[in-house]
Design a protein around this motif. Structure first.
Motif, PDB file in Angstrom:
ATOM      1  N   HIS A 100       0.842  -1.204   0.000  1.00 21.03           N
ATOM      2  CA  HIS A 100       0.000   0.000   0.000  1.00 21.03           C
ATOM      3  C   HIS A 100       0.876   1.253   0.000  1.00 21.03           C
ATOM      4  O   HIS A 100       0.442   2.302   0.469  1.00 21.03           O
ATOM      5  N   HIS A 101       2.097   1.093  -0.535  1.00 22.58           N
ATOM      6  CA  HIS A 101       2.990   2.236  -0.705  1.00 22.58           C
ATOM      7  C   HIS A 101       3.065   2.622  -2.175  1.00 22.58           C
ATOM      8  O   HIS A 101       2.596   1.896  -3.043  1.00 22.58           O
ATOM      9  N   PRO A 111       5.107 -11.623 -16.066  1.00 21.59           N
ATOM     10  CA  PRO A 111       3.916 -11.163 -15.349  1.00 21.59           C
ATOM     11  C   PRO A 111       3.845 -11.796 -13.964  1.00 21.59           C
ATOM     12  O   PRO A 111       4.111 -12.987 -13.811  1.00 21.59           O
ATOM     13  N   VAL A 112       3.516 -11.002 -12.963  1.00 26.24           N
ATOM     14  CA  VAL A 112       3.409 -11.515 -11.592  1.00 26.24           C
ATOM     15  C   VAL A 112       2.124 -11.000 -10.966  1.00 26.24           C
ATOM     16  O   VAL A 112       1.375 -10.232 -11.577  1.00 26.24           O
ATOM     17  N   PHE A 113       1.889 -11.430  -9.723  1.00 25.99           N
ATOM     18  CA  PHE A 113       0.699 -11.009  -8.986  1.00 25.99           C
ATOM     19  C   PHE A 113       1.042  -9.762  -8.182  1.00 25.99           C
ATOM     20  O   PHE A 113       1.907  -9.801  -7.313  1.00 25.99           O
ATOM     21  N   LEU A 114       0.380  -8.654  -8.495  1.00 29.41           N
ATOM     22  CA  LEU A 114       0.567  -7.417  -7.720  1.00 29.41           C
ATOM     23  C   LEU A 114      -0.786  -6.960  -7.218  1.00 29.41           C
ATOM     24  O   LEU A 114      -1.740  -6.864  -7.993  1.00 29.41           O
ATOM     25  N   PHE A 116      -1.960  -3.761  -5.076  1.00 26.67           N
ATOM     26  CA  PHE A 116      -1.658  -2.501  -4.389  1.00 26.67           C
ATOM     27  C   PHE A 116      -2.961  -1.715  -4.297  1.00 26.67           C
ATOM     28  O   PHE A 116      -3.659  -1.563  -5.301  1.00 26.67           O
ATOM     29  N   GLU A 117      -3.269  -1.212  -3.124  1.00 26.59           N
ATOM     30  CA  GLU A 117      -4.363  -0.244  -3.018  1.00 26.59           C
ATOM     31  C   GLU A 117      -3.967   0.790  -1.979  1.00 26.59           C
ATOM     32  O   GLU A 117      -3.276   0.465  -1.012  1.00 26.59           O
ATOM     33  N   PRO A 118      -4.406   2.023  -2.200  1.00 27.35           N
ATOM     34  CA  PRO A 118      -4.079   3.068  -1.217  1.00 27.35           C
ATOM     35  C   PRO A 118      -4.954   2.952   0.030  1.00 27.35           C
ATOM     36  O   PRO A 118      -5.805   3.786   0.284  1.00 27.35           O
ATOM     37  N   ASP A 132     -12.578 -13.019  -0.788  1.00 28.34           N
ATOM     38  CA  ASP A 132     -12.870 -13.306  -2.197  1.00 28.34           C
ATOM     39  C   ASP A 132     -12.750 -14.801  -2.496  1.00 28.34           C
ATOM     40  O   ASP A 132     -13.397 -15.315  -3.408  1.00 28.34           O
TER      41      ASP A 132
END
Lengths: 316, 316
Positions: A100-101, A111-114, A116-118, A132
């Protein structure tokens, strides 16, 4: 030592509650979806993290071995910048990043799993993965997640706090053994503010992270405490430690803030130039003294780094 | 022109079905969660995308205006590398990135929303957002998503295809007006392979993307077709176009592959050095002729770029 199929999960170099807890929780999540994974820590834990793990009845993760084979699958939790991660990251196979940065210098060859959320806390994002995937959350994992959110948002005091962080705490609290969340948060802050046995050099390191601005390395340290005066009393010694650290780590600049958790007040230490100019220009602060009043700028992510980014973008 | 609160949503510079459709679908998703958003395209649409939009009864998105104010919020869909994005990206405020490619040179000054997974299609990830937010999916949006997944996985032929892509198609097909999905996919491939009216220069551009390896710019173009011989017949002219494009765009190297969709066969054109050495070493291919047989390497993401990354990592 390390099963080559195992995903090695860890938080940032200077572990705090969210980074340690979120690594433990994400490793648990991966195992729950049948992916072999184990959490590690990159360094000694602070007193708050120790208090949280003890309360939840969970062992400290092992220290990351320094001889991981090249190509080991790694999951970066609560960080993505190489300066904040393991040595030799460039030879690992980054497979997951939960953060979350701001997005830093990370690149991947595939390709990978990212994710990110603010939001206020990395553990908030991992909780969404359980939900989920329709996985139930145990009491221990719920304890860890709620503690991480309290820690990383200072119990919803930081401006990074979102409705998602609040609603995850509300959703999980009944599963935990926490009766009074305010009292529990204050116990955490008490543990966090217990710096007994730490040298001034170690106190500077507690909340220390390195950032790159225009290829310049800057150290930016924030210390959250409910006893700011105990730190401010050691001003002279801390300023000297900052000078030493700047030299030792070959930094262009070093900033250190004491943040009063309950008052919501940031006191930033200034050792000289170029720090004085940067603080004055980036934060429009009065920098005549060695400790500048930065007002209610409590969040490094939201109140400090973006101002520095904006300053360096127009001054290089 | 652009409401300053509106999120401007777009795919990569050289639009394909997934990038156009996923931009339309993500803009719809944002509006459904009450965030003002509009999809744009960066360039002319190919025949497959036009066929898909016409079948779904949806207008082409507008071309991205070239005078967006600095600081406009943008959502990057199906790409993240600056070479593949809008001009002037560095002055925009990147707010969302939804992608299934490797992570390139993107950095952000603040925490943002990133959703990357190694799935076959960006639209698969956006569908998960609808599901996680308990939003129903209309027939038109379902048509777009199914078409994007068929396009980007070549109807599950590419090695990038995952169970998630398959299950999203199974989940959405009953909502669409598609009776026979195999027949619909073949209609899409027919449209995709219709290059009538395109110059050789434009044919080279259809699947053209630029990548950075050790600060060298390489153009890597893949053309998927059900009529490979029509392209191979124009070998001499295409090789000349590659030479011209390499010079014009100041590239270190340029690669162009014709991929036979039904046979699953990659024919790669080689103009000279350094391409010949790179192709021989990175793919262990016989490069004596001007067209190298790259076997069943159908996916740029999975079969081409990682080999080039590995080659350049050890040769710089």
């Amino acid at each position: 030592m390390n099963d080559t199929n195992e995903v090695v999960v860890f938080g940032h170099r200077n572990p705090d509650t969210d980074s340690v807890v979120s690594a433990l929780v994400f490793a648990d999540f991966l195992r729950r979806i049948k992916i072999n994974a184990k959490a590690y820590r990159l360094n000694d834990l602070d007193n708050e993290t120790k208090f949280v793990l003890k309360t939840a009845g969970i062992e400290q993760p092992d220290v990351l071995p320094d001889n991981l084979p090249n190509g080991t699958k790694v999951a970066l939790i609560d960080h993505n910048e190489s300066q904040q991660s393991m040595e030799n990251l460039k030879n690992m196979r980054v497979t997951y990043v939960i953060d979350h940065h701001k997005l830093g210098d990370l690149t991947t060859p595939e390709p990978v799993f990212l994710l990110f959320e603010p939001v206020g806390c990395a553990a908030t994002l991992i909780t969404k993965l359980y939900i989920d995937n329709q996985l139930d959350i145990t009491q221990q994992i719920a304890m860890l997640i709620v503690s991480a959110i309290i820690s990383d948002t200072l119990h919803f005091r930081l401006p990074t706090t979102t409705d998602k962080d609040r609603s995850i705490v509300n959703y999980l609290l009944p599963i935990t053994k926490i009766d009074n969340v305010t009292m529990y948060a204050n116990q955490m802050f008490e543990a966090n503010s217990d710096l007994s046995g730490l040298s001034l050099q170690q106190i500077l390191q507690v909340g220390f992270k390195i950032f790159l601005f225009n290829d310049q390395q800057w150290g930016v340290s924030l210390l959250y405490t409910i006893y700011p005066n105990r730190i401010l009393e050691s001003k002279e010694g801390l300023l000297q430690e900052m000078v030493d650290e700047k030299k030792k780590s070959n930094l262009t600049g070093i900033l250190f803030s004491v943040v009063d958790i309950f008052k919501g007040q940031n006191y930033m230490f200034i050792i000289g130039e170029p720090e004085r100019t940067v603080v004055r220009e980036a934060f429009k602060a009065n920098t005549e003294k060695q400790v500048a009043d930065l007002g209610s700028r409590m969040s490094r992510k939201k109140d400090i780094i973006p101002c520095l980014e904006a300053y360096f973008k127009t001054n290089h």
